[in-house]
Design a protein around this motif. Structure first.
Motif: not given
Length: 434
Positions: A429-434, A367-371, A188-194
């Protein structure tokens, strides 16, 4: 809060924006950090010098890569390849920039040479950029994208090191996650760079920008003979490139890889032995600046860590954060921005960030993914746009060969705006949805 990290990074950024030389700015910022931590000027200077050894191998690698790039340009193989590239992309400015971004992406995963390709590929293209009135800020953005986005999103090549560092740092601090899960967190953060890349290429820097004709300046960096046929020296050059890459991967040493390439170029008589001084001098001219910046940034990072300034910032941040997930994500990413902007490396800040983020995120119920998303984003968010990051120094080294590209205003500011802002938004966004 008079925190040494925060104040010294502000000093670094302000001086850089005022066009003070980045080496001078970095030294002043390092001395500021030491003095604010209660260390004398002499002790701070000694600490800075002692810490410079941490990047000695990297600095030597960049000098040798610069020399290797010069030998390649002397062979004419880049001009031969560019003839076909120019015919294919003639008049397609946006496509040229996007192709460069694609080539840069390969340097992180498929062919992990990092910035080594820049002094080989970019200087011969500058005359073409000038003829097409390409805005070099767009090219700098494309290069930085390719140097960062692949390893953030994909666990291959340098990405494997980045993702492994996240996993190990999180596991050491009590939160379990596997290497197979981290791409789900960083995509998700990587898509922000795109998004940032396409905004830069298609909107921000789509208009023509003229530069002084640099053809005479480029004669010292690239031979302009424009070969029209494939010859033995081109074969030897390609062999040198392949063997240099093979040795680098096999030994995990840029120094040995570059030396291998240079040695083959001399043995194969592509470069004459009595031209050795010229090759080395031009290599230093091309990559010397980035080598010295990396040395001093290592000393600066040493001051920030050894004085306890980062731990102080971490403790203060922990005290002021509540239980609101949105606020926690925002504050943690801001702290990551400050730390990474100062140190200038995504990889080196991950363990520091994990020690802060894991306890806070675990207590708040992330969650671990959000972290992992927060840690990966925070590690990357200050790297793009940092005056002392190789992700910005590398593009400048290639684009400023003719003196027409400013490191801060033409590389750091564009990459900061187009990547750090979307990284921040998509990271939250990733931290909130994962």
């Amino acid at each position: 809060m008079l925190n040494a990290v925060l104040i010294s990074v502000i000093v670094l950024v302000v001086l850089s924006l005022l066009k003070v030389n980045v080496i001078v700015s970095l030294i002043i910022a390092a001395l500021t950090a030491g003095l604010l931590s209660g260390i004398s000027l002499v002790e701070t200077t000694n600490m800075l010098i002692d810490g410079m050894g941490g990047q000695a191998e990297t600095a030597l690698s960049y000098i040798l890569l610069g020399a290797f790039a010069v030998t390649i340009s002397y062979s004419g193989v880049t001009q031969l390849l560019l003839q076909n590239l120019i015919r294919f992309l003639k008049g397609k400015k946006k496509m040229i920039v996007l192709v460069i971004a694609g080539i840069a992406c390969l340097s992180q995963n498929l062919v992990p040479v990092h910035i080594a390709f820049i002094p080989i590929l970019i200087p011969p293209l500058l005359h073409l950029f000038n003829k097409l009135n390409v805005d070099r800020r767009g090219v700098a953005t494309a290069l930085t994208f390719g140097l960062k986005a692949p390893y953030i999103m994909l666990p291959f090549g340098f990405g494997f090191i980045f993702h492994t560092t996240i996993v190990e740092s999180m596991n050491e601090n009590g939160m379990e996650i596997s290497i197979g899960e981290t791409p789900l967190a960083t995509i998700i953060p990587g898509l922000g760079m795109v998004v940032g890349l396409f905004v830069a290429v298609l909107i921000s820097y789509r208009k023509d920008r003229t530069y002084p004709d640099s053809s005479e300046d480029m004669e010292n960096v690239s031979q302009d003979a424009s070969p029209d046929h494939f010859s033995l020296k081109h074969v030897i050059t390609i062999i040198a490139i392949v063997l240099a890459l093979t040795v680098q991967i096999a030994t995990d040493s840029l120094v040995l890889g570059a030396l291998t390439g240079i040695f083959i170029m001399f043995i194969g008589r592509v470069i004459r032995f009595h031209d050795g001084d010229t090759v080395v001098n031009q290599g230093i001219q091309m990559m010397g600046m980035i080598a010295f910046v990396m040395l001093i940034s290592s000393g600066y990072a040493s001051i920030l860590t050894e004085t306890g300034a980062i731990e102080e910032l971490v403790a203060y941040t922990t005290d002021m954060i509540g239980n609101n997930h949105l606020m926690i994500a925002i504050i943690l990413l801001l702290v990551g921005l400050v730390i990474t902007m100062g140190i200038g490396t995504s990889f080196g800040t991950i363990p520091i960030l994990a020690a802060l983020y894991v306890p806070i995120c675990a207590a708040a119920g992330f969650s671990p993914l959000a972290t992992a998303a927060l840690i990966g984003t925070a590690g990357a968010i200050g790297d793009a746009g940092s005056p002392v990051s190789d992700s910005t120094l590398g593009p400048t080294a290639g684009l400023n060969v003719d003196g027409n590209h400013h490191h801060i205003w033409d590389t750091c500011v564009p990459t900061f705006l187009h990547f750090n802002i979307p990284l921040f938004i998509f990271g939250v966004i990733a931290a909130l949805v994962l």
